[in-house]
Enzyme design. Structure first.
Site, PDB file in Angstrom:
ATOM      1  N   HIS A   1     -54.011  54.131 -16.294  1.00 48.91           N
ATOM      2  CA  HIS A   1     -52.717  54.521 -17.138  1.00 48.91           C
ATOM      3  C   HIS A   1     -52.448  54.688 -19.088  1.00 48.91           C
ATOM      4  CE1 HIS A   1     -51.905  52.691 -13.529  1.00 48.91           C
ATOM      5  NE2 HIS A   1     -51.274  52.519 -13.075  1.00 48.91           N
TER       6      HIS A   1
ATOM      7  N   GLU B   1     -53.077  46.288 -19.348  1.00 47.09           N
ATOM      8  CA  GLU B   1     -53.574  47.327 -19.515  1.00 47.09           C
ATOM      9  C   GLU B   1     -54.199  47.118 -21.156  1.00 47.09           C
ATOM     10  OE1 GLU B   1     -54.436  51.381 -17.647  1.00 47.09           O
ATOM     11  OE2 GLU B   1     -54.166  50.809 -15.990  1.00 47.09           O
TER      12      GLU B   1
ATOM     13  N   ARG C   1     -21.891  49.442 -17.212  1.00 42.09           N
ATOM     14  CA  ARG C   1     -21.760  50.322 -18.489  1.00 42.09           C
ATOM     15  C   ARG C   1     -20.840  51.387 -16.883  1.00 42.09           C
ATOM     16  NH1 ARG C   1     -26.160  50.630 -21.881  1.00 42.09           N
ATOM     17  NH2 ARG C   1     -25.189  51.032 -23.488  1.00 42.09           N
TER      18      ARG C   1
ATOM     19  N   ARG D   1     -20.882  47.068 -28.059  1.00 41.55           N
ATOM     20  CA  ARG D   1     -20.400  47.168 -26.875  1.00 41.55           C
ATOM     21  C   ARG D   1     -19.274  46.692 -26.670  1.00 41.55           C
ATOM     22  NH1 ARG D   1     -22.931  47.830 -22.504  1.00 41.55           N
ATOM     23  NH2 ARG D   1     -20.728  47.839 -21.124  1.00 41.55           N
TER      24      ARG D   1
HETATM   25  N1  URA Z   1     -30.938  49.793 -25.283  1.00 39.40           N
HETATM   26  C1  URA Z   1     -30.510  49.536 -23.958  1.00 39.40           C
HETATM   27  O1  URA Z   1     -30.804  48.501 -23.331  1.00 39.40           O
HETATM   28  N2  URA Z   1     -28.792  48.946 -23.894  1.00 39.40           N
HETATM   29  C2  URA Z   1     -27.843  50.291 -24.998  1.00 39.40           C
HETATM   30  O2  URA Z   1     -26.686  49.049 -24.896  1.00 39.40           O
HETATM   31  C3  URA Z   1     -29.272  51.045 -26.087  1.00 39.40           C
HETATM   32  C4  URA Z   1     -30.137  50.477 -26.392  1.00 39.40           C
END
Ligand code: URA
Length: 270
Positions: free
Chosen positions: A20, A96, A184, A240
């Site tokens: 990988h 790895e 979300r 958020r």
């Molecule tokens: N990465 C995430 O996992 N969430 C976010 O809101 C921004 C970056």
């Protein structure tokens, strides 16, 4: 003995090639590389090498993941590697890298903050993670702690202070999905959440969790099990409390701050 009468040359010592990673163990072993900066995004791995390391050189570009080597200020060679997005990919790369000789990993990521008082552009250093990731379940029981390496985490904290960059230290929610798993709905193709995801951000906020990201939980568990030092610093690109969306204008600022701290921390000797 060969037909000519000359003794056959000895078979070359085998050099482990990683499926990988796309490079062989000798590529980093010959430079005694044991430390890696691990980014989700290949462009970030490249920028780290080109902007923050001396003598940057790409050693592989494989499956969309790029791997670079370069020197810290004191001349120590380190690796700037890509994990890809999410814990399944990160777990393969981490495994790895350890086989290749890496013993210290700092994940440099991006994150969405869920607490008041954390602004986009600042950084979060994870001392531990709430690990809600399927990949980790293949490696250890769910109860196994997802804790960062304390020494490397302290170095990140010191480095942030020395660089005078605002840093928050605490627990991170490390989950498998960017949309449903981070609650979300308005910015997602799927506005319907299963019951266990409805209100999960409020619940985590009440528990004092600082942020969401997608790799640290599994990497912390793997670090403890493989006896490899793992720490994580993320640049905040979404707040958020204000919005589900990523603040595109602040991505570079947040990432560069996290990178500066991580590179500085790698160079701190005890
Ligand atoms: N990465 C995430 O996992 N969430 C976010 O809101 C921004 C970056």
């Amino acid at each position: 003995m060969a037909k000519s009468g000359k003794p056959k040359s000895k078979a070359k010592t085998s050099d482990l090639h990683f499926y990988h990673l796309g490079f062989s163990k000798s590529k980093i072993a010959k430079l005694h590389i044991t430390k890696a900066l691990l980014s989700g995004d290949p462009a970030r791995a490249e920028r780290i090498a080109k902007k923050y390391l001396k003598k940057p050189k790409r050693i592989a570009d494989h499956r969309g993941l790029s791997f670079w080597i370069g020197q810290l200020k004191d001349g120590e060679w380190v690796l700037s590697a890509t994990s890809g997005m999410g814990a399944p990919s990160a777990s393969i790369i981490f495994n790895e890298l350890v086989q290749a000789g890496i013993r210290t990993v700092i994940r440099i990521g991006t994150t969405g903050a869920i607490q008041e008082g954390i602004s986009v552009g600042e950084v979060i250093i994870s001392q531990a993670a709430l690990c809600r990731q399927g990949a980790a379940l293949d490696i250890a029981p769910v109860e196994f702690p997802a804790a960062a390496d304390p020494e490397m985490t302290m170095r990140l904290v010191l480095a942030a202070r020395e660089k005078a960059i605002p840093a928050h230290i605490g627990v991170t929610a490390s989950v498998d999905t960017f949309y449903e798993g981070q609650e979300r709905t308005s910015s997602s193709a799927n506005s319907r959440l299963i019951r266990s995801m409805q209100g999960v951000t409020d619940e985590y906020r009440d528990l004092g969790i600082l942020n969401y990201e997608m790799e640290s939980g599994t990497l912390f568990k793997m670090g403890l099990i493989y006896k490899v030092s793992v720490a994580c610093i993320c640049g905040v690109i979404a707040q958020r409390r204000a919005s589900e969306r990523v603040d595109q204008k602040m991505i570079r600022v947040a990432e560069d701050r996290a990178i500066q701290i991580a590179v500085h921390a790698l160079g701190i000797k005890t």
